[in-house]
Design an enzyme around this catalytic site. Structure first.
Site, short mmCIF file in Angstrom:
data_model
loop_
_atom_site.label_atom_id
_atom_site.label_comp_id
_atom_site.label_asym_id
_atom_site.label_seq_id
_atom_site.Cartn_x
_atom_site.Cartn_y
_atom_site.Cartn_z
N ASN A 7 0.88 -1.17 0.00
CA ASN A 7 0.00 0.00 0.00
C ASN A 7 0.91 1.22 0.00
O ASN A 7 1.52 1.56 1.02
CB ASN A 7 -0.92 0.00 1.22
CG ASN A 7 -1.83 1.22 1.26
OD1 ASN A 7 -1.45 2.32 0.87
ND2 ASN A 7 -3.05 1.05 1.75
N GLU A 34 -3.92 1.71 -2.96
CA GLU A 34 -4.06 3.14 -2.67
C GLU A 34 -3.16 3.97 -3.59
O GLU A 34 -2.43 4.86 -3.16
CB GLU A 34 -3.77 3.43 -1.20
CG GLU A 34 -4.68 4.52 -0.64
CD GLU A 34 -4.56 4.74 0.86
OE1 GLU A 34 -5.03 5.80 1.29
OE2 GLU A 34 -4.03 3.88 1.58
N TYR A 110 -7.73 -3.82 -2.15
CA TYR A 110 -7.71 -2.76 -1.13
C TYR A 110 -9.08 -2.75 -0.48
O TYR A 110 -10.03 -2.15 -0.98
CB TYR A 110 -7.37 -1.42 -1.77
CG TYR A 110 -7.35 -0.25 -0.81
CD1 TYR A 110 -6.79 -0.36 0.46
CD2 TYR A 110 -7.90 0.98 -1.17
CE1 TYR A 110 -6.78 0.71 1.33
CE2 TYR A 110 -7.88 2.07 -0.31
CZ TYR A 110 -7.32 1.92 0.94
OH TYR A 110 -7.31 3.00 1.82
N ASP A 148 -3.94 -4.82 1.08
CA ASP A 148 -4.31 -4.20 2.35
C ASP A 148 -5.73 -4.62 2.65
O ASP A 148 -6.68 -4.10 2.05
CB ASP A 148 -4.18 -2.68 2.23
CG ASP A 148 -4.59 -1.94 3.49
OD1 ASP A 148 -5.00 -2.59 4.47
OD2 ASP A 148 -4.52 -0.69 3.50
N ASN A 150 -7.16 -4.36 5.64
CA ASN A 150 -7.72 -3.53 6.71
C ASN A 150 -8.35 -4.36 7.83
O ASN A 150 -9.34 -3.95 8.45
CB ASN A 150 -8.72 -2.52 6.14
CG ASN A 150 -8.03 -1.23 5.71
OD1 ASN A 150 -7.20 -0.68 6.44
ND2 ASN A 150 -8.37 -0.75 4.52
N ASP A 248 2.82 4.81 4.98
CA ASP A 248 2.62 4.32 6.34
C ASP A 248 2.54 2.79 6.40
O ASP A 248 2.40 2.21 7.47
CB ASP A 248 1.39 4.95 7.01
CG ASP A 248 0.17 5.02 6.11
OD1 ASP A 248 0.24 4.55 4.96
OD2 ASP A 248 -0.86 5.58 6.54
N HIS A 249 2.66 2.14 5.25
CA HIS A 249 2.71 0.68 5.16
C HIS A 249 4.08 0.24 4.65
O HIS A 249 4.74 0.97 3.90
CB HIS A 249 1.67 0.15 4.17
CG HIS A 249 0.25 0.42 4.54
ND1 HIS A 249 -0.62 -0.56 4.95
CD2 HIS A 249 -0.47 1.57 4.53
CE1 HIS A 249 -1.81 -0.03 5.18
NE2 HIS A 249 -1.74 1.27 4.94
#
Length: 279
Positions: A7, A34, A110, A148, A150, A248-249
């Site tokens: 991501n 993303e 995603y 991702d 989530n 951030d991943h």
């Protein structure tokens, strides 16, 4: 074959990181999430740089949010965008693309965030996952689902379960939806290979969470039995989360058949922060 999922949290913003990383790690197949670019913008930005490196690309994006892609050096056939029967919010979003790469059916996904438990977006997340399961149930034997999701599969996949009480990513309905995917015969290859290790893939930008190793594992590679049996290494490239302008991943990397760097997982390099007590 080396497969990676990442991501990037805006491929345009991550270009100074993405291209050197491709050169360094040399993955054969890369699933991106993303991307935050419409398809024509993705092609204009990356076409030449990817061609120089031997990649074909299949992208499914939208202007400002979401977006997924598959980059492949080993073929890119039978491309399908989206998830048949999946709901929108309110319209269909660019959250999945599939292609056959090197004889393996690869999905880059995603999954919706869910935002707040019991919200409309949370219900959308669960319905989207149910539609994905229906599609995957009809897929071929050689299958990889990367991305991702989530969802942290278990409490071991978050730095402190108490910190997430009342939040998404850890609720029982979400975890049941993920288990329903795995019940199709899909293996969580990182956890299978490193059942007792502290492994995260995401750290919030705020409050120095990365440097304290206060993260969660929500980026997964799920493999059918035929593909899981070929795994020789499975690891998180934590180095790609360091330095200036990171996502951030961190990328998750899985080596099939051979492991060019050896079985070096689960995290490369290992986190520097000490393990904090829970609670």
């Amino acid at each position: 074959m080396r497969v990676a999922t990442w991501n990037v949290n805006s491929v345009k913003q991550r270009m100074p990181r993405l291209l050197p990383w491709l050169d360094q790690r040399a993955p054969d197949v890369v699933c991106l999430q993303e991307t935050k670019l419409a398809d024509d913008a993705f092609d204009a930005l990356l076409r030449d740089a990817l061609a120089e490196r031997g990649y074909q690309a299949a992208a499914h994006g939208e202007g400002r949010w979401n977006g997924v892609a598959i980059l492949s050096k080993v073929g890119l056939a039978d491309v399908v965008t989206g998830v048949a029967g999946a709901p929108g919010f309110p319209h269909p979003e660019a959250r999945a693309v599939a292609a056959t790469c090197g004889g393996v059916r690869v999905y880059s996904v995603y999954v919706p965030n869910g935002r707040v438990p019991d919200s409309d977006h949370y219900a959308y997340k669960l319905a989207w996952l149910a539609a994905l399961r229906d599609v995957l149930a009809g897929e071929r034997e050689d299958l990889l689902v990367c991305g991702d999701v989530n969802i942290a599969p278990t409490d071991a996949d978050v730095f402190d379960p108490a910190a997430y009480v009342g939040h998404t990513h850890v609720t029982e309905p979400e975890r049941r939806a993920l288990t329903a995917l795995q019940d199709l015969g899909l293996r969580d290859v990182v956890r299978d290979r490193w059942p007792d290790e502290r492994v995260f893939t995401y750290w919030d930008y705020r409050a120095g969470r990365f440097h304290q190793d206060l993260g969660m594992r929500i980026d997964l590679v799920l493999a059918s039995g035929a593909v899981a049996g070929r795994v020789r290494a499975a690891w998180v490239d934590r180095h790609a989360r360091k330095g200036a302008g990171p996502s951030d991943h961190a990328p998750v990397i899985v080596d099939l058949d051979t492991a060019p760097d050896g079985d070096i997982g689960p995290v490369v390099p290992p986190p520097s922060a000490r393990k904090l007590p829970r609670g």
